[in-house]
Design an enzyme around this catalytic site. Structure first.
Site, PDB file in Angstrom:
ATOM      1  N   PRO A  89     -81.636 -40.367 -38.402  1.00 50.51           N
ATOM      2  CG  PRO A  89     -82.620 -38.261 -38.175  1.00 50.51           C
ATOM      3  CD  PRO A  89     -81.589 -39.154 -37.588  1.00 50.51           C
ATOM      4  CD  GLU A 116     -79.704 -28.259 -33.446  1.00 53.42           C
ATOM      5  OE1 GLU A 116     -80.442 -28.042 -34.414  1.00 53.42           O
ATOM      6  OE2 GLU A 116     -80.104 -28.366 -32.275  1.00 53.42           O
ATOM      7  NE  ARG A 154     -89.992 -59.401 -29.847  1.00 55.78           N
ATOM      8  CZ  ARG A 154     -90.604 -60.149 -30.742  1.00 55.78           C
ATOM      9  NH1 ARG A 154     -90.100 -60.266 -31.955  1.00 55.78           N
ATOM     10  NH2 ARG A 154     -91.711 -60.810 -30.440  1.00 55.78           N
ATOM     11  CG  ASP A 169     -92.294 -61.620 -34.044  1.00 56.59           C
ATOM     12  OD1 ASP A 169     -93.071 -61.794 -33.109  1.00 56.59           O
ATOM     13  OD2 ASP A 169     -91.098 -61.341 -33.917  1.00 56.59           O
TER      14      ASP A 169
HETATM   15  N1  ADE Z   1     -81.938 -39.903 -34.163  1.00 58.16           N
HETATM   16  C1  ADE Z   1     -82.887 -38.955 -34.217  1.00 58.16           C
HETATM   17  N2  ADE Z   1     -83.963 -39.384 -34.883  1.00 58.16           N
HETATM   18  C2  ADE Z   1     -83.707 -40.676 -35.244  1.00 58.16           C
HETATM   19  C3  ADE Z   1     -84.428 -41.667 -35.951  1.00 58.16           C
HETATM   20  N3  ADE Z   1     -85.649 -41.461 -36.436  1.00 58.16           N
HETATM   21  N4  ADE Z   1     -83.849 -42.863 -36.145  1.00 58.16           N
HETATM   22  C4  ADE Z   1     -82.599 -43.097 -35.683  1.00 58.16           C
HETATM   23  N5  ADE Z   1     -81.878 -42.197 -35.019  1.00 58.16           N
HETATM   24  C5  ADE Z   1     -82.414 -40.995 -34.798  1.00 58.16           C
END
Ligand code: ADE
Length: 247
Positions: A89, A116, A154, A169
């Site tokens: 993330p 974590e 794709r 797209d």
């Molecule tokens: N791992 C956990 N959450 C994630 C996300 N939102 N994007 C990429 N990898 C992740």
């Protein structure tokens, strides 16, 4: 394209990869996804892939050794030329443009984190890129890796039956797509817009472009910033914005 995926739960990804369009693309040799279990690269009796964090605190951290071993063993000399993408993330947000750029490469490596977190040295000295699929936290990088593979695959020539599909797209044109309809022409009293039944291709194209613009204005006005518009289109959007604001 060849994609090496490093994960602790390869079985969670296999079914999706084998189904439908991705499965056919693999059968046709257009893309080849290989899943590698990080646990196979541990050296201790318990096949340990995580450990407590230095400095204390809750949660477990993925150890660096099995991951470094896995990626170096699988990629070998190729490691210098292959992007090693960590799904996290904290990465840059995946977009159509990023997927398009990755689709032009012959090989990718994807690392799926669990627990974590992941030892920072993986980020600094193994990964060459970090990608997020959105501002929310999942339990691991497996779903993000599948999302990335799907978005990239794709766009590889031949993967979609219809060659023009990726150009049409949503997001490719910087706009959201126009509405789609199929038969029946009337369903539970709801009619397909008359223009689509007219057979007048120029009128249909105009209607679709207008719908695309109006929908983007309504739902994702930020996307209109980079869009080239004709004078007519500009006034269409200006009128729509005014109508929206009027009570
Ligand atoms: N791992 C956990 N959450 C994630 C996300 N939102 N994007 C990429 N990898 C992740």
């Amino acid at each position: 394209m060849h994609v090496d995926v490093f994960t602790l739960i390869p079985e969670s990804m296999q079914a999706y990869l084998d189904a439908s369009i991705l499965g056919k693309a693999q059968e046709a040799g257009l893309i080849n996804v290989e899943l590698h279990n990080i646990r196979d690269y541990t050296k201790d009796k318990h096949r340990t892939t995580d450990d407590v964090p230095y400095g204390g605190g809750g949660g477990m951290v993925m150890k660096p050794e099995p991951l470094f071993d896995a990626v170096h063993t699988v990629l070998g000399e190729a490691i210098a030329a292959v992007p090693v993408i960590l799904l996290t993330p904290q990465g840059r947000l995946l977009t159509h443009a990023i997927a398009h750029q990755l689709a032009s490469l012959p090989r990718l490596a994807l690392i799926c984190g669990r627990y974590e977190g992941i030892d920072e040295r993986v980020r600094q000295h193994l990964a060459t890129d970090e990608i997020s699929i959105g501002d929310y936290v999942l339990t691991g990088g497996e779903l993000p890796a599948l999302v990335l593979i799907d978005a990239v695959a794709r766009q590889i020539n031949g993967v979609l039956g219809d060659a023009g599909a990726t150009e049409r797209d949503s997001h490719a044109a910087g706009l959201l797509e126009h509405p789609h309809y199929t038969r029946p022409a009337t369903f539970q009293g709801w009619k397909v817009p008359e223009v689509l039944l007219s057979g007048d291709h120029a009128r249909i194209a105009r209607w679709r472009r207008e719908q695309s613009l109006l929908r983007t204005l309504q739902r994702r006005p930020d996307m209109l910033q980079g869009t080239e518009l004709t004078d007519d289109e500009r006034s269409l959007l200006a009128d729509a914005s005014r109508e929206d604001r009027e009570p």
